[in-house]
Write a protein that holds these residues in place. Structure first.
Motif, PDB file in Angstrom:
ATOM      1  N   CYS A 146      58.524  56.798  86.622  1.00 52.30           N
ATOM      2  CA  CYS A 146      58.484  56.339  85.239  1.00 52.30           C
ATOM      3  C   CYS A 146      57.085  56.542  84.653  1.00 52.30           C
ATOM      4  O   CYS A 146      56.160  56.924  85.364  1.00 52.30           O
ATOM      5  CB  CYS A 146      58.870  54.860  85.155  1.00 52.30           C
ATOM      6  SG  CYS A 146      57.696  53.770  86.003  1.00 52.30           S
ATOM      7  N   GLU A 147      56.953  56.265  83.365  1.00 49.95           N
ATOM      8  CA  GLU A 147      55.652  56.426  82.705  1.00 49.95           C
ATOM      9  C   GLU A 147      54.609  55.441  83.235  1.00 49.95           C
ATOM     10  O   GLU A 147      53.418  55.730  83.209  1.00 49.95           O
ATOM     11  CB  GLU A 147      55.804  56.290  81.191  1.00 49.95           C
ATOM     12  CG  GLU A 147      56.497  57.471  80.538  1.00 49.95           C
ATOM     13  CD  GLU A 147      55.771  58.802  80.761  1.00 49.95           C
ATOM     14  OE1 GLU A 147      54.523  58.841  80.733  1.00 49.95           O
ATOM     15  OE2 GLU A 147      56.470  59.808  80.979  1.00 49.95           O
ATOM     16  N   ASN A 148      55.049  54.299  83.717  1.00 47.95           N
ATOM     17  CA  ASN A 148      54.128  53.353  84.336  1.00 47.95           C
ATOM     18  C   ASN A 148      53.490  53.977  85.579  1.00 47.95           C
ATOM     19  O   ASN A 148      52.292  53.825  85.825  1.00 47.95           O
ATOM     20  CB  ASN A 148      54.867  52.056  84.692  1.00 47.95           C
ATOM     21  CG  ASN A 148      53.923  50.931  85.019  1.00 47.95           C
ATOM     22  OD1 ASN A 148      52.846  50.821  84.444  1.00 47.95           O
ATOM     23  ND2 ASN A 148      54.337  50.082  85.934  1.00 47.95           N
ATOM     24  N   CYS A 149      54.294  54.695  86.350  1.00 47.77           N
ATOM     25  CA  CYS A 149      53.788  55.410  87.530  1.00 47.77           C
ATOM     26  C   CYS A 149      52.749  56.451  87.119  1.00 47.77           C
ATOM     27  O   CYS A 149      51.717  56.608  87.774  1.00 47.77           O
ATOM     28  CB  CYS A 149      54.928  56.111  88.264  1.00 47.77           C
ATOM     29  SG  CYS A 149      56.170  55.033  88.982  1.00 47.77           S
ATOM     30  N   VAL A 150      53.041  57.148  86.040  1.00 47.93           N
ATOM     31  CA  VAL A 150      52.110  58.163  85.529  1.00 47.93           C
ATOM     32  C   VAL A 150      50.760  57.518  85.227  1.00 47.93           C
ATOM     33  O   VAL A 150      49.711  58.049  85.586  1.00 47.93           O
ATOM     34  CB  VAL A 150      52.695  58.848  84.267  1.00 47.93           C
ATOM     35  CG1 VAL A 150      51.640  59.681  83.549  1.00 47.93           C
ATOM     36  CG2 VAL A 150      53.890  59.698  84.635  1.00 47.93           C
TER      37      VAL A 150
END
Length: 68
Positions: A11-15
């Protein structure tokens, strides 16, 4: 430029976490992390092991590192 294939981002949080880990490394000038295809693009002078360790600490795996 250094291109890093990263496994484990979903997800974008991981990014954001992966980007923060890479930006914090000495010698890094610029970082772009892309969810699909799971890749980071790094400008700067840094060794492969430092990249692998930074991502590993965040729970991700650098599956391949390409320079050039």
């Amino acid at each position: 430029m250094i291109r890093v294939s990263i496994a484990g981002m979903s997800c974008e949080n991981c990014v954001g976490h992966a980007r923060e880990a890479l930006v914090a490394l000495a010698g890094v000038a610029e970082v772009e992390v892309i969810l699909e295809p799971g890749e980071a693009r790094i400008e700067g002078e840094i060794d492969d092991e430092a990249i692998r360790e930074a991502l590993d600490q965040e729970g991700y795996e650098a599956t391949a590192i390409f320079r050039g």
